[in-house]
Design a protein around this motif. Structure first.
Motif, PDB file in Angstrom:
ATOM      1  N   SER A   1       0.785   5.948  -7.284  1.00 51.56           N
ATOM      2  CA  SER A   1       0.335   4.636  -7.728  1.00 51.56           C
ATOM      3  C   SER A   1       1.498   3.709  -8.034  1.00 51.56           C
ATOM      4  O   SER A   1       1.449   2.521  -7.768  1.00 51.56           O
ATOM      5  CB  SER A   1      -0.537   4.780  -8.973  1.00 51.56           C
TER       6      SER A   1
ATOM      7  N   VAL B   1       0.949  -0.002  -5.806  1.00 44.64           N
ATOM      8  CA  VAL B   1      -0.122  -0.322  -4.870  1.00 44.64           C
ATOM      9  C   VAL B   1      -0.807  -1.608  -5.311  1.00 44.64           C
ATOM     10  O   VAL B   1      -1.156  -1.776  -6.483  1.00 44.64           O
ATOM     11  CB  VAL B   1      -1.146   0.825  -4.807  1.00 44.64           C
TER      12      VAL B   1
ATOM     13  N   LEU C   1       0.845  -1.183   0.000  1.00 43.65           N
ATOM     14  CA  LEU C   1       0.000   0.000   0.000  1.00 43.65           C
ATOM     15  C   LEU C   1       0.880   1.232   0.000  1.00 43.65           C
ATOM     16  O   LEU C   1       1.972   1.247   0.546  1.00 43.65           O
ATOM     17  CB  LEU C   1      -0.902   0.037   1.239  1.00 43.65           C
ATOM     18  N   GLU C   2       0.390   2.282  -0.626  1.00 43.88           N
ATOM     19  CA  GLU C   2       1.078   3.586  -0.553  1.00 43.88           C
ATOM     20  C   GLU C   2       0.031   4.640  -0.829  1.00 43.88           C
ATOM     21  O   GLU C   2      -0.770   4.506  -1.732  1.00 43.88           O
ATOM     22  CB  GLU C   2       2.211   3.638  -1.585  1.00 43.88           C
ATOM     23  N   GLU C   3       0.015   5.690  -0.041  1.00 45.92           N
ATOM     24  CA  GLU C   3      -1.130   6.581  -0.038  1.00 45.92           C
ATOM     25  C   GLU C   3      -1.238   7.502  -1.251  1.00 45.92           C
ATOM     26  O   GLU C   3      -2.329   7.776  -1.720  1.00 45.92           O
ATOM     27  CB  GLU C   3      -1.111   7.435   1.240  1.00 45.92           C
TER      28      GLU C   3
ATOM     29  N   ILE D   1       6.819   1.860   2.547  1.00 44.43           N
ATOM     30  CA  ILE D   1       5.695   1.073   2.042  1.00 44.43           C
ATOM     31  C   ILE D   1       4.918   0.506   3.222  1.00 44.43           C
ATOM     32  O   ILE D   1       5.500   0.026   4.202  1.00 44.43           O
ATOM     33  CB  ILE D   1       6.186  -0.086   1.149  1.00 44.43           C
TER      34      ILE D   1
END
Length: 304
Positions: free
Chosen positions: A9, A295, A4-6, A193
């Motif tokens: 992309s 992501v 995941l990464e806020e 990450i």
């Protein structure tokens, strides 16, 4: 398990020799230092760093060729935007010390090396924001090789505190939040990450894992658990005060003494884990592609 990464992309990992060190593109490539001794100015000392918002052109994150006028833009409350050319300054340009391209001796905690000065305008901007004489420097990719602490020889990095990549899981944060008086967000810990899927704190028990993106595999090797300074006590949206949490609670179950860590003084607390990317070792070799993490990429444990 998934990555995941806020905000971004896709993120590129840079193993190429012309970058000289390995990390996400442009990650920890710049640093604010004291004007007199070149020592790092960190958020632990200046909580208002939390309100600084840097931005780069979309093409920069894709590893694409940039226009000559492409800039790093830095914004902060009460300040006009600072724009710094992404095109590297020629080191050794004629002019007085402090001009863009001047060499600067810098220190990041126990490491000393070289940086490239981004010039008087950037220095004035940071000095005004922080209220102390400061300079803005870029990592000197041509003359500085910074070995990753506690990693095998050949793994290097830039201006980061240590390591190349720091991973932390959602489950670890959930476990911690259950013990805290008030829950915190992951931005207190600022991992490279965030992982979804593993059990709490499982990320510091793996030896190696792999990720897959667009048919390309990257292998990551464990270096050490991440010791936390006081930055997690700083509210990243409103950094006006520093409290005891989450360090006070982490000390009850995540101290070096409790975890039995040999390299710890026992009082440090740990959240997250540092890894190195195997592809980045021996940067003299060439690669045929610019590796990516994205992501939703699947993570596969190779060994524990």
């Amino acid at each position: 398990m998934r990555l995941l990464e806020e905000e971004i992309s896709d993120k590129h990992v840079t193993p190429q020799k012309h970058h000289q060190f390995a990390r996400f593109l442009y990650d920890r490539e710049w640093m604010v230092v004291s004007a007199d001794k070149g020592r790092v100015f960190a958020q632990a000392r200046f909580p208002k760093f939390a309100l600084v918002q840097p931005s780069l052109p979309a093409a920069a994150f894709k590893g694409e060729e940039l226009d000559n006028d492409a800039v790093l833009e830095v914004k902060a409350p009460g300040m006009a935007p600072l724009k710094v050319p992404l095109k590297r300054a020629r080191v050794g340009l004629k002019g007085s010390s402090g001009g863009r391209g001047s060499g600067v001796d810098v220190t990041v905690w126990t490491w000393s090396g070289h940086g490239i000065d981004e010039g008087p305008e950037a220095a004035a901007w940071w000095s005004s924001y922080l209220g102390l004489p400061a300079r803005f420097v870029r990592f000197d990719a041509d003359s500085a090789d910074r070995q990753v602490e506690y990693a095998p020889a050949g793994y290097v990095t830039g201006f980061s505190n240590t390591g190349q990549f720091m991973f932390a899981s959602e489950a670890s944060l959930t476990d911690l939040n259950k013990r805290l008086p008030s829950p915190l967000s992951m931005n207190r810990f600022r991992p490279s990450i965030t992982l979804r899927g593993p059990r709490a704190f499982e990320e510091d028990k793996w030896k190696t894992f792999s990720t897959m993106h667009s048919g390309k595999t990257l292998v990551f090797t464990f270096v050490e658990q991440c010791a936390r300074c006081k930055v997690p006590t700083i509210n990243q949206e409103n950094p006006t005060g520093v409290g005891e949490e989450p360090l006070k609670t982490l000390a009850t179950f995540r101290s070096g003494e409790v975890l039995g860590l040999k390299r710890s003084n026992g009082k440090k607390v740990y959240f997250g884990a540092y890894y190195v990317c195997d592809l980045t070792r021996d940067l003299k070799r060439t690669t045929k592609f610019l590796p990516r993490l994205g992501v939703g990429d699947k993570l596969t444990i190779i060994s524990k």
